[in-house]
Design an enzyme around this catalytic site. Structure first.
Site, PDB file in Angstrom:
ATOM      1  N   ARG A 237       0.844  -1.206   0.000  1.00  0.00           N
ATOM      2  CA  ARG A 237       0.000   0.000   0.000  1.00  0.00           C
ATOM      3  C   ARG A 237       0.872   1.246   0.000  1.00  0.00           C
ATOM      4  O   ARG A 237       0.539   2.257  -0.607  1.00  0.00           O
ATOM      5  CB  ARG A 237      -0.899   0.006   1.233  1.00  0.00           C
ATOM      6  CG  ARG A 237      -2.148  -0.797   1.032  1.00  0.00           C
ATOM      7  CD  ARG A 237      -3.089  -0.639   2.196  1.00  0.00           C
ATOM      8  NE  ARG A 237      -3.820   0.625   2.136  1.00  0.00           N
ATOM      9  CZ  ARG A 237      -4.655   1.025   3.074  1.00  0.00           C
ATOM     10  NH1 ARG A 237      -4.859   0.303   4.139  1.00  0.00           N
ATOM     11  NH2 ARG A 237      -5.298   2.155   2.968  1.00  0.00           N
TER      12      ARG A 237
ATOM     13  N   ASP B 201     -18.735   7.663   2.439  1.00  0.00           N
ATOM     14  CA  ASP B 201     -19.030   6.792   3.585  1.00  0.00           C
ATOM     15  C   ASP B 201     -20.258   7.305   4.340  1.00  0.00           C
ATOM     16  O   ASP B 201     -21.075   6.519   4.825  1.00  0.00           O
ATOM     17  CB  ASP B 201     -17.827   6.750   4.531  1.00  0.00           C
ATOM     18  CG  ASP B 201     -16.523   6.639   3.758  1.00  0.00           C
ATOM     19  OD1 ASP B 201     -15.918   5.574   3.757  1.00  0.00           O
ATOM     20  OD2 ASP B 201     -16.131   7.636   3.119  1.00  0.00           O
TER      21      ASP B 201
ATOM     22  N   ARG C 297     -23.324   6.277   2.514  1.00  0.00           N
ATOM     23  CA  ARG C 297     -23.605   4.855   2.777  1.00  0.00           C
ATOM     24  C   ARG C 297     -24.290   4.713   4.146  1.00  0.00           C
ATOM     25  O   ARG C 297     -25.242   3.953   4.301  1.00  0.00           O
ATOM     26  CB  ARG C 297     -22.304   4.043   2.759  1.00  0.00           C
ATOM     27  CG  ARG C 297     -21.743   3.885   1.357  1.00  0.00           C
ATOM     28  CD  ARG C 297     -20.371   3.232   1.346  1.00  0.00           C
ATOM     29  NE  ARG C 297     -19.928   3.035  -0.032  1.00  0.00           N
ATOM     30  CZ  ARG C 297     -18.667   2.984  -0.417  1.00  0.00           C
ATOM     31  NH1 ARG C 297     -17.692   3.127   0.459  1.00  0.00           N
ATOM     32  NH2 ARG C 297     -18.370   2.801  -1.685  1.00  0.00           N
TER      33      ARG C 297
ATOM     34  N   HIS D  70     -10.916   8.363   5.438  1.00  0.00           N
ATOM     35  CA  HIS D  70     -11.709   7.602   4.460  1.00  0.00           C
ATOM     36  C   HIS D  70     -10.990   6.263   4.339  1.00  0.00           C
ATOM     37  O   HIS D  70     -10.101   6.081   3.525  1.00  0.00           O
ATOM     38  CB  HIS D  70     -11.752   8.343   3.116  1.00  0.00           C
ATOM     39  CG  HIS D  70     -12.304   7.509   1.983  1.00  0.00           C
ATOM     40  ND1 HIS D  70     -13.583   7.008   1.987  1.00  0.00           N
ATOM     41  CD2 HIS D  70     -11.739   7.083   0.834  1.00  0.00           C
ATOM     42  CE1 HIS D  70     -13.779   6.309   0.882  1.00  0.00           C
ATOM     43  NE2 HIS D  70     -12.666   6.339   0.169  1.00  0.00           N
TER      44      HIS D  70
HETATM   45  P1  NAI Z   1      -9.077   4.060 -13.157  1.00  0.00           P
HETATM   46  O1  NAI Z   1      -7.852   3.229 -13.218  1.00  0.00           O
HETATM   47  O2  NAI Z   1     -10.301   3.608 -13.891  1.00  0.00           O
HETATM   48  O3  NAI Z   1      -8.729   5.548 -13.633  1.00  0.00           O
HETATM   49  C1  NAI Z   1      -7.568   6.220 -13.293  1.00  0.00           C
HETATM   50  C2  NAI Z   1      -7.165   7.023 -14.522  1.00  0.00           C
HETATM   51  O4  NAI Z   1      -6.056   7.861 -14.172  1.00  0.00           O
HETATM   52  C3  NAI Z   1      -6.694   6.151 -15.693  1.00  0.00           C
HETATM   53  O5  NAI Z   1      -7.527   6.389 -16.817  1.00  0.00           O
HETATM   54  C4  NAI Z   1      -5.254   6.609 -15.937  1.00  0.00           C
HETATM   55  O6  NAI Z   1      -4.900   6.627 -17.307  1.00  0.00           O
HETATM   56  C5  NAI Z   1      -5.281   8.015 -15.352  1.00  0.00           C
HETATM   57  N1  NAI Z   1      -3.959   8.540 -15.016  1.00  0.00           N
HETATM   58  C6  NAI Z   1      -2.917   7.909 -14.385  1.00  0.00           C
HETATM   59  N2  NAI Z   1      -1.884   8.754 -14.257  1.00  0.00           N
HETATM   60  C7  NAI Z   1      -2.279   9.946 -14.772  1.00  0.00           C
HETATM   61  C8  NAI Z   1      -1.653  11.201 -14.918  1.00  0.00           C
HETATM   62  N3  NAI Z   1      -0.401  11.429 -14.481  1.00  0.00           N
HETATM   63  N4  NAI Z   1      -2.341  12.195 -15.513  1.00  0.00           N
HETATM   64  C9  NAI Z   1      -3.601  12.007 -15.963  1.00  0.00           C
HETATM   65  N5  NAI Z   1      -4.247  10.829 -15.871  1.00  0.00           N
HETATM   66  C10 NAI Z   1      -3.592   9.813 -15.278  1.00  0.00           C
HETATM   67  O7  NAI Z   1      -9.411   4.224 -11.611  1.00  0.00           O
HETATM   68  P2  NAI Z   1     -10.795   4.684 -10.980  1.00  0.00           P
HETATM   69  O8  NAI Z   1     -11.629   3.506 -10.675  1.00  0.00           O
HETATM   70  O9  NAI Z   1     -11.349   5.774 -11.820  1.00  0.00           O
HETATM   71  O10 NAI Z   1     -10.318   5.282  -9.578  1.00  0.00           O
HETATM   72  C11 NAI Z   1      -9.582   6.482  -9.538  1.00  0.00           C
HETATM   73  C12 NAI Z   1      -9.195   6.820  -8.108  1.00  0.00           C
HETATM   74  O11 NAI Z   1     -10.367   7.138  -7.360  1.00  0.00           O
HETATM   75  C13 NAI Z   1      -8.518   5.658  -7.352  1.00  0.00           C
HETATM   76  O12 NAI Z   1      -7.444   6.180  -6.606  1.00  0.00           O
HETATM   77  C14 NAI Z   1      -9.617   5.153  -6.441  1.00  0.00           C
HETATM   78  O13 NAI Z   1      -9.116   4.498  -5.300  1.00  0.00           O
HETATM   79  C15 NAI Z   1     -10.291   6.473  -6.108  1.00  0.00           C
HETATM   80  N6  NAI Z   1     -11.621   6.366  -5.503  1.00  0.00           N
HETATM   81  C16 NAI Z   1     -11.859   7.243  -4.490  1.00  0.00           C
HETATM   82  C17 NAI Z   1     -13.062   7.206  -3.824  1.00  0.00           C
HETATM   83  C18 NAI Z   1     -13.281   8.152  -2.695  1.00  0.00           C
HETATM   84  O14 NAI Z   1     -14.308   8.064  -1.974  1.00  0.00           O
HETATM   85  N7  NAI Z   1     -12.358   9.075  -2.468  1.00  0.00           N
HETATM   86  C19 NAI Z   1     -14.128   6.240  -4.186  1.00  0.00           C
HETATM   87  C20 NAI Z   1     -13.783   5.411  -5.322  1.00  0.00           C
HETATM   88  C21 NAI Z   1     -12.551   5.470  -5.928  1.00  0.00           C
END
Ligand code: NAI
Length: 308
Positions: A87, A147, A150, A174
Site C-alpha cells: 500500500r 461513507d 452509505r 476515508h
Molecule cells: P481508473 O484506473 O479507472 O482511472 C484512473 C485514470 O487515471 C486512468 O484512466 C489513468 O490513465 C489516469 N492517469 C494515471 N496517471 C495519470 C496522470 N499522471 N495524468 C492524468 N491521468 C492519469 O481508476 P478509478 O476507478 O477511476 O479510480 C480512480 C481513483 O479514485 C482511485 O485512486 C480510487 O481508489 C479512487 N476512488 C476514491 C473514492 C473516494 O471516496 N475518495 C471512491 C472510489 C474510488
C-alpha cells in the site's frame, strides 16, 4: 470565470463524475484530461451523446489550459495496486502523480478550487496542503462524503425514512479507521435516540456494513464509481452555486482537537471559494478517541512517504 469543471483522470471515477455532472446539468463545460488520450476521447464522445437527454453542457477532451477558465478541478487520476505491491509503494506512486497534476493545475489557475478524490484521499490531500499552505481554503478531499452517504442510506433503510431526512456523519479517515458520529445523528431535527431507538447491536451492524461496503463492491465489480460520482457531482454543484452547504470533507484539522496536522474528514461549510468555514463538534469521549486513532493512522501513513 465560467461554471466550468476540469476533471483529471478519465477512468471509471472521473467519467462517472462527469456523467453525473451532465445528468444534473450543473455546469457549462466539462474538460476531461487523462494520460490515456484514447480513453479520454472515448469517454468524452460517449458523454457528449448523453447531452441531448440531459441539459446544455459541453463535454470535451481537455488540457491543463482548460483550468484557466475553470472554477474547479477534480483529481481522480492514479494507478491501481499491482500484485505484490505494498500500500505504501502505491501511495508513493499516487503521491507523485497527484503532486505533478496539482502543479499543472495551479500553474494555469492559482485560484482554482481543487477537489481530491484519488486514494488514499486524506494523505494525498495533506501532501497538497503542505505543498500549498496558502491554499487551505481551496484544496480539500472528498473524504468521508461517500461513507456518510452509505451510512445515511443504511439508517434510512433501518428506520424506513428518506435518507435525505437523516443527518449523520462518518468522520476521520476515508478508510479502516473511520468512525460513526452517533452522538450527533439526527432525523429531521431530533436526535436519533429521542425519536427512534437503534440498539447497540444494530449500530455495530450498520457501521460494519458502511466500513465493508467498498471491499464488497470491489470484490463484485472491481471498483466503485456510481456513488462517488454522484457525491462528487453534488459537491461540485455546492461549489459552483455557492450553496454554503455543510458536508464532511477532508481538510487540515484544527489544532484545538490536539491532533497531529493531518487532513481528515470533519464537517465544513462549502461554497464557491472552497472551504468557507469549519464546524466545531462536541464529540463524546469515545468519538474523541476514535478521532485520535484515525489521526495517528494517517500521520503514520504520511510519515512513511518517501517523497516528503
Ligand atoms: P481508473 O484506473 O479507472 O482511472 C484512473 C485514470 O487515471 C486512468 O484512466 C489513468 O490513465 C489516469 N492517469 C494515471 N496517471 C495519470 C496522470 N499522471 N495524468 C492524468 N491521468 C492519469 O481508476 P478509478 O476507478 O477511476 O479510480 C480512480 C481513483 O479514485 C482511485 O485512486 C480510487 O481508489 C479512487 N476512488 C476514491 C473514492 C473516494 O471516496 N475518495 C471512491 C472510489 C474510488
Amino acid at each position: 470565470m465560467k461554471n466550468k469543471i476540469t476533471i483529471v483522470g478519465a477512468g471509471m471515477v472521473g467519467a462517472t463524475v462527469a456523467h453525473s455532472v451532465v445528468m444534473k446539468n450543473i455546469a457549462e463545460e466539462v474538460a476531461l484530461i487523462d494520460i490515456n488520450e484514447k480513453l479520454a476521447t472515448a469517454q468524452a464522445m460517449d458523454l457528449q451523446h448523453a447531452v441531448p437527454f440531459a441539459g446544455q453542457i459541453e463535454v470535451k477532451v481537455g488540457s491543463y489550459e482548460d483550468c484557466r477558465d475553470s472554477a474547479v478541478a477534480v483529481i481522480t487520476c492514479g494507478v491501481a495496486q499491482k500484485p505484490g505491491e505494498t500500500r505504501l509503494e502505491l501511495l508513493n506512486k499516487n503521491a507523485k502523480i497527484v503532486s505533478g497534476v496539482a502543479e499543472e493545475i495551479f500553474a494555469n489557475n492559482p485560484d482554482i478550487v481543487l477537489v481530491v478524490v484519488t486514494n488514499p484521499v486524506d494523505v494525498l490531500t495533506r501532501i497538497l496542503l503542505e505543498k500549498y499552505p496558502e491554499k487551505k481554503q481551496q484544496i480539500f478531499g472528498t473524504g468521508t462524503l461517500l461513507d456518510s452517504a452509505r451510512f445515511r442510506h443504511l439508517l434510512g433503510k433501518k428506520l424506513d425514512i428518506n435518507p435525505k431526512s437523516i443527518h449523520a456523519y462518518i468522520l476521520g479517515e476515508h478508510g479502516d479507521s473511520e468512525f460513526p458520529l452517533w452522538s450527533n445523528a439526527s432525523v429531521g431535527n431530533m436526535k436519533l435516540g429521542v425519536c427512534q431507538e437503534i440498539s447497540d447491536q444494530e449500530k455495530t451492524e450498520i457501521f460494519e456494513q458502511v466500513k465493508n461496503a467498498a471491499y464488497k463492491i470491489i470484490a463484485g465489480k472491481k471498483s466503485t464509481y456510481y456513488a462517488i460520482g454522484a457525491g462528487t457531482a453534488y459537491l461540485l454543484e455546492v461549489i459552483l452555486r455557492n450553496k454554503k452547504t455543510v458536508l464532511p470533507v477532508s481538510y487540515l484539522v484544527d489544532e484545538k482537537y490536539g491532533l497531529p496536522a493531518v487532513s481528515l474528514s470533519m464537517p465544513a461549510i462549502i461554497g464557491r471559494r472552497g472551504i468557507l468555514g469549519k464546524i466545531c463538534l462536541d464529540l463524546s469521549e469515545e468519538e474523541k478517541l476514535n478521532l485520535q486513532h484515525s489521526a495517528e493512522v494517517l500521520e503514520e501513513a504520511y510519515q512513511g512517504l518517501s517523497i516528503i
